[in-house]
Design an enzyme around this catalytic site. Sequence first.
Site, PDB file in Angstrom:
ATOM      1  N   SER A   1      35.795  41.452  46.940  1.00 59.25           N
ATOM      2  CA  SER A   1      36.432  40.159  46.771  1.00 59.25           C
ATOM      3  C   SER A   1      35.553  39.112  47.440  1.00 59.25           C
ATOM      4  O   SER A   1      34.941  39.391  48.480  1.00 59.25           O
ATOM      5  CB  SER A   1      37.810  40.181  47.456  1.00 59.25           C
TER       6      SER A   1
ATOM      7  N   LEU B   1      29.577  35.385  43.930  1.00 57.54           N
ATOM      8  CA  LEU B   1      29.555  36.556  43.046  1.00 57.54           C
ATOM      9  C   LEU B   1      29.261  37.848  43.791  1.00 57.54           C
ATOM     10  O   LEU B   1      28.455  37.882  44.722  1.00 57.54           O
ATOM     11  CB  LEU B   1      28.503  36.339  41.945  1.00 57.54           C
ATOM     12  N   HIS B   2      29.945  38.903  43.368  1.00 62.83           N
ATOM     13  CA  HIS B   2      29.741  40.237  43.952  1.00 62.83           C
ATOM     14  C   HIS B   2      29.703  41.251  42.809  1.00 62.83           C
ATOM     15  O   HIS B   2      29.832  40.883  41.625  1.00 62.83           O
ATOM     16  CB  HIS B   2      30.841  40.550  44.970  1.00 62.83           C
ATOM     17  N   GLU B   3      29.571  42.516  43.174  1.00 65.29           N
ATOM     18  CA  GLU B   3      29.428  43.560  42.146  1.00 65.29           C
ATOM     19  C   GLU B   3      30.626  43.623  41.189  1.00 65.29           C
ATOM     20  O   GLU B   3      30.486  44.074  40.056  1.00 65.29           O
ATOM     21  CB  GLU B   3      29.242  44.938  42.804  1.00 65.29           C
ATOM     22  N   GLY B   4      31.794  43.198  41.656  1.00 65.81           N
ATOM     23  CA  GLY B   4      32.969  43.174  40.774  1.00 65.81           C
ATOM     24  C   GLY B   4      32.731  42.212  39.618  1.00 65.81           C
ATOM     25  O   GLY B   4      32.931  42.552  38.446  1.00 65.81           O
ATOM     26  N   HIS B   5      32.285  40.998  39.957  1.00 63.28           N
ATOM     27  CA  HIS B   5      31.960  40.024  38.902  1.00 63.28           C
ATOM     28  C   HIS B   5      30.858  40.575  37.997  1.00 63.28           C
ATOM     29  O   HIS B   5      30.907  40.451  36.780  1.00 63.28           O
ATOM     30  CB  HIS B   5      31.449  38.714  39.514  1.00 63.28           C
TER      31      HIS B   5
ATOM     32  N   MET C   1      35.206  32.076  40.223  1.00 60.96           N
ATOM     33  CA  MET C   1      35.145  30.977  41.199  1.00 60.96           C
ATOM     34  C   MET C   1      33.888  31.130  42.060  1.00 60.96           C
ATOM     35  O   MET C   1      33.801  30.552  43.147  1.00 60.96           O
ATOM     36  CB  MET C   1      36.406  30.968  42.056  1.00 60.96           C
TER      37      MET C   1
ATOM     38  N   GLN D   1      47.666  38.164  37.549  1.00 58.88           N
ATOM     39  CA  GLN D   1      46.950  37.096  36.835  1.00 58.88           C
ATOM     40  C   GLN D   1      46.601  37.548  35.418  1.00 58.88           C
ATOM     41  O   GLN D   1      46.823  36.832  34.439  1.00 58.88           O
ATOM     42  CB  GLN D   1      45.675  36.768  37.625  1.00 58.88           C
TER      43      GLN D   1
ATOM     44  N   GLN E   1      44.834  25.975  41.908  1.00 61.82           N
ATOM     45  CA  GLN E   1      45.442  27.280  42.163  1.00 61.82           C
ATOM     46  C   GLN E   1      45.500  27.622  43.651  1.00 61.82           C
ATOM     47  O   GLN E   1      45.961  28.694  44.021  1.00 61.82           O
ATOM     48  CB  GLN E   1      44.722  28.376  41.378  1.00 61.82           C
TER      49      GLN E   1
HETATM   50  P1  AMP Z   1      37.390  35.200  41.124  1.00 59.00           P
HETATM   51  O1  AMP Z   1      35.993  34.679  41.252  1.00 59.00           O
HETATM   52  O2  AMP Z   1      37.916  35.829  42.370  1.00 59.00           O
HETATM   53  O3  AMP Z   1      38.339  34.187  40.519  1.00 59.00           O
HETATM   54  O4  AMP Z   1      37.318  36.377  40.090  1.00 59.00           O
HETATM   55  C1  AMP Z   1      36.735  36.219  38.823  1.00 59.00           C
HETATM   56  C2  AMP Z   1      37.020  37.454  38.010  1.00 59.00           C
HETATM   57  O5  AMP Z   1      36.479  38.595  38.662  1.00 59.00           O
HETATM   58  C3  AMP Z   1      38.528  37.706  37.847  1.00 59.00           C
HETATM   59  O6  AMP Z   1      38.779  38.118  36.510  1.00 59.00           O
HETATM   60  C4  AMP Z   1      38.784  38.820  38.831  1.00 59.00           C
HETATM   61  O7  AMP Z   1      39.870  39.638  38.471  1.00 59.00           O
HETATM   62  C5  AMP Z   1      37.468  39.590  38.763  1.00 59.00           C
HETATM   63  N1  AMP Z   1      37.255  40.402  39.968  1.00 59.00           N
HETATM   64  C6  AMP Z   1      37.433  40.012  41.256  1.00 59.00           C
HETATM   65  N2  AMP Z   1      37.204  41.036  42.106  1.00 59.00           N
HETATM   66  C7  AMP Z   1      36.879  42.109  41.331  1.00 59.00           C
HETATM   67  C8  AMP Z   1      36.544  43.459  41.606  1.00 59.00           C
HETATM   68  N3  AMP Z   1      36.476  43.929  42.853  1.00 59.00           N
HETATM   69  N4  AMP Z   1      36.261  44.286  40.563  1.00 59.00           N
HETATM   70  C9  AMP Z   1      36.316  43.812  39.276  1.00 59.00           C
HETATM   71  N5  AMP Z   1      36.637  42.546  38.953  1.00 59.00           N
HETATM   72  C10 AMP Z   1      36.922  41.695  39.962  1.00 59.00           C
END
Ligand code: AMP
Length: 271
Positions: free
Chosen positions: A177, A25-29, A22, A145, A53
């Site tokens: 997040s 974007l951060h390091e998780g993405h 969505m 999810q 959602q």
């Molecule tokens: P979102 O943009 O929040 O819908 O997340 C997109 C994808 O990134 C989803 O599959 C999330 O589970 C994943 N995601 C979100 N936060 C993290 C994180 N801190 N580390 C790894 N993946 C993440």
Amino acid sequence: MKIIKEINNNILNSDICLIPTMGALHEGHLSLIEEGKKLGLPTMVSIFVNEKQFNEEEDFNSYPRPIEDDIKILQDLNIDYLFIPENSYIYSENSFELIDSGVLGKQYEGSSRPGHFDGVLTVVNRLFELIKPKVAIFGKKDAQQLFLIKELIFKKKCEIEIIEGKTIRESSGLALSSRNLLLTDSGKEKATLLYTILREAKKNFSDRRELDAFEIFSSKYLNLGIDYLEILDLETFSEPTEKTVEYIILLAAIIEDVRLIDNIEFKLEGG
Ligand code: AMP
């Protein structure tokens, strides 16, 4: 990187690795994208803030949307496609199936956010139908999810491989997040407590190995404003039994009106 608003035949004819997001974007993405790039397939990131959602309009309206920054980040990553569809393309009349997330979709995160997982599964199913990816990558950060998406794929007999990305955290332990952008510095500091509680909960259960004791432990935090703190069997996403091999503890909290979720997975040492 091609920025596209609609899916064309070229895409349908290639074995895409899809990373749905969505945005903000951060390091998780980015870690999910790096995983995807390792596969050697054309990589597509989608950015779509899926209204279906969000169970509260205010939450949808305040969700961060720094699209120009996101585009710059993705350009540097050298992905193949950035898919930024309009709402009317994803949800054109009669074009999509509303997915019911079932009993599990109404528990835990779904219990506090009615309709949330129906909306998640509806958009994921629609993205899968439109793009027909070979692989899709989702983060373990959103564990419920992820479980529901794997269940959807199983039920629909989709031939899509799901790769699970590990949760990326700040050095404080706070899980990255997009919603962290909505917190003040002091809110962010408070939010680091979530992972501390999860580790404490894991230790508590590993030491005692009793669900009743875990419930007493968890009720202390429910009194302190934590929305839920639950231990589950990771494989079934329901209450652990003697057969449970791997556990997951789920946590949700609201800090400065921002809803945050996190989890921790573990096996018990010594079986
Ligand atoms: P979102 O943009 O929040 O819908 O997340 C997109 C994808 O990134 C989803 O599959 C999330 O589970 C994943 N995601 C979100 N936060 C993290 C994180 N801190 N580390 C790894 N993946 C993440």
